[in-house]
Design an enzyme around this catalytic site. Structure first.
Site, PDB file in Angstrom:
ATOM      1  N   ASP A   1      42.902  46.832  46.699  1.00 53.92           N
ATOM      2  CA  ASP A   1      43.857  47.537  46.477  1.00 53.92           C
ATOM      3  C   ASP A   1      43.106  48.343  45.344  1.00 53.92           C
ATOM      4  OD1 ASP A   1      46.196  47.929  45.332  1.00 53.92           O
ATOM      5  OD2 ASP A   1      47.080  46.151  44.810  1.00 53.92           O
TER       6      ASP A   1
ATOM      7  N   TYR B   1      39.879  45.574  42.358  1.00 54.72           N
ATOM      8  CA  TYR B   1      41.232  45.484  42.663  1.00 54.72           C
ATOM      9  C   TYR B   1      41.547  46.490  41.402  1.00 54.72           C
ATOM     10  CZ  TYR B   1      46.566  44.197  41.277  1.00 54.72           C
ATOM     11  OH  TYR B   1      47.411  43.396  40.320  1.00 54.72           O
TER      12      TYR B   1
ATOM     13  N   HIS C   1      52.271  42.575  50.123  1.00 55.26           N
ATOM     14  CA  HIS C   1      51.860  43.769  50.612  1.00 55.26           C
ATOM     15  C   HIS C   1      51.068  43.120  51.810  1.00 55.26           C
ATOM     16  CE1 HIS C   1      49.523  46.209  46.879  1.00 55.26           C
ATOM     17  NE2 HIS C   1      50.273  45.017  46.616  1.00 55.26           N
TER      18      HIS C   1
END
Length: 263
Positions: A144, A105, A242
């Protein structure tokens, strides 16, 4: 072998919005999540006895965090990246017999770019981490990554040039990563496909109008390119700002043949 990655933007909230149903339907061998936003003991997931769970919690409550749920038993698990203090729960690395899996992330540079310098330092250390792993065996990177690499990867590219997630510096770091021997699996199979995004603002009607960004990825070591059987984005799945991204590799889920690193 099927792998799924999803920034759930708060796992407890996502569980109340269909996470378990999607997880069961996906039938992934490895399922990675980012932005769990919880501490140890704050959730109990019933994923089935075949899934092992690996968690990296941020020190700050309700912030960041990653997890991996895997049917495959790893040889080892590591948390964070060398050279940076691990307080935000951003990286999990699992070593399997013939590949590494890295769930990440990436830091957000923030709207005012006040965290851009930290983001770029993190990117440097992250690349070093991946290259160390790749020197040993192939690497699968997911998560991500908080950057739209090319103009095709977001709806309003011209209006967002210089904004967080679309600065020259962040895009340059992604270019460098790909030029270091990694492949964006979705673009590998869909080089010119437009309008496929993985994140949308919570502003009214934005998702309905598909004004989004593709900032969630599966990257693989170049020598795994011929094994990419599918790379998709489950845009219809709700529960977070998302949506999940999916990678299918034409390799057995239990035994992955070793690949000699090219000189």
């Amino acid at each position: 072998m099927k792998l799924v990655s999803w920034n759930v933007n708060g796992l407890r909230a996502c569980v109340n919005k269909g996470f378990n149903d999607y997880f069961a339907a996906a039938g992934a061998d490895v399922f990675c999540v980012q932005e769990t936003k919880l501490q140890e003991g704050q959730i109990r997931l019933e994923l089935g006895g075949e899934y092992r769970q690996y968690w990296n919690y941020a020190h700050k409550k309700g912030y960041s965090g990653t997890a991996v749920f895997t049917r495959l038993e790893p040889l080892s698990a590591a948390y964070g990246i060398e050279g940076m203090e691990e307080t935000e729960g951003r990286v999990i690395t699992l070593e399997f017999e013939s590949f590494y899996l890295v769930n990440a992330y990436s830091p957000n540079a923030r709207r005012d770019l006040s965290r851009l310098a930290f983001r770029l330092e993190w990117e440097d250390r992250f690349l070093e981490h991946l290259l160390r792993l790749d020197a040993v065996k192939p690497v699968i990177v997911c998560g991500d990554l908080n950057v739209a690499h090319r103009e095709i990867d977001l709806k309003n590219a011209k209006a967002n040039i210089g904004n967080s997630g679309f600065t020259d510096e962040e895009r340059g770091r992604m270019t460098r990563l790909l030029e270091s021997g990694f492949i964006d699996s979705f673009r590998h199979l869909n080089p010119d496909t437009e309008g496929v995004y993985s994140w949308w603002s919570y502003m009214p009607k934005v998702r309905e109008r598909n004004i989004g960004w593709r900032i969630d990825y599966f990257l693989v070591s170049g020598r795994l390119a011929s094994s990419i059987a599918g790379a998709s984005v489950d845009c219809q799945i709700m529960g977070s700002d998302h949506c999940p991204v999916v990678l299918e590799l034409d390799l057995p889920a239990t035994v992955v043949p070793a690949t000699k690193k090219e000189e």
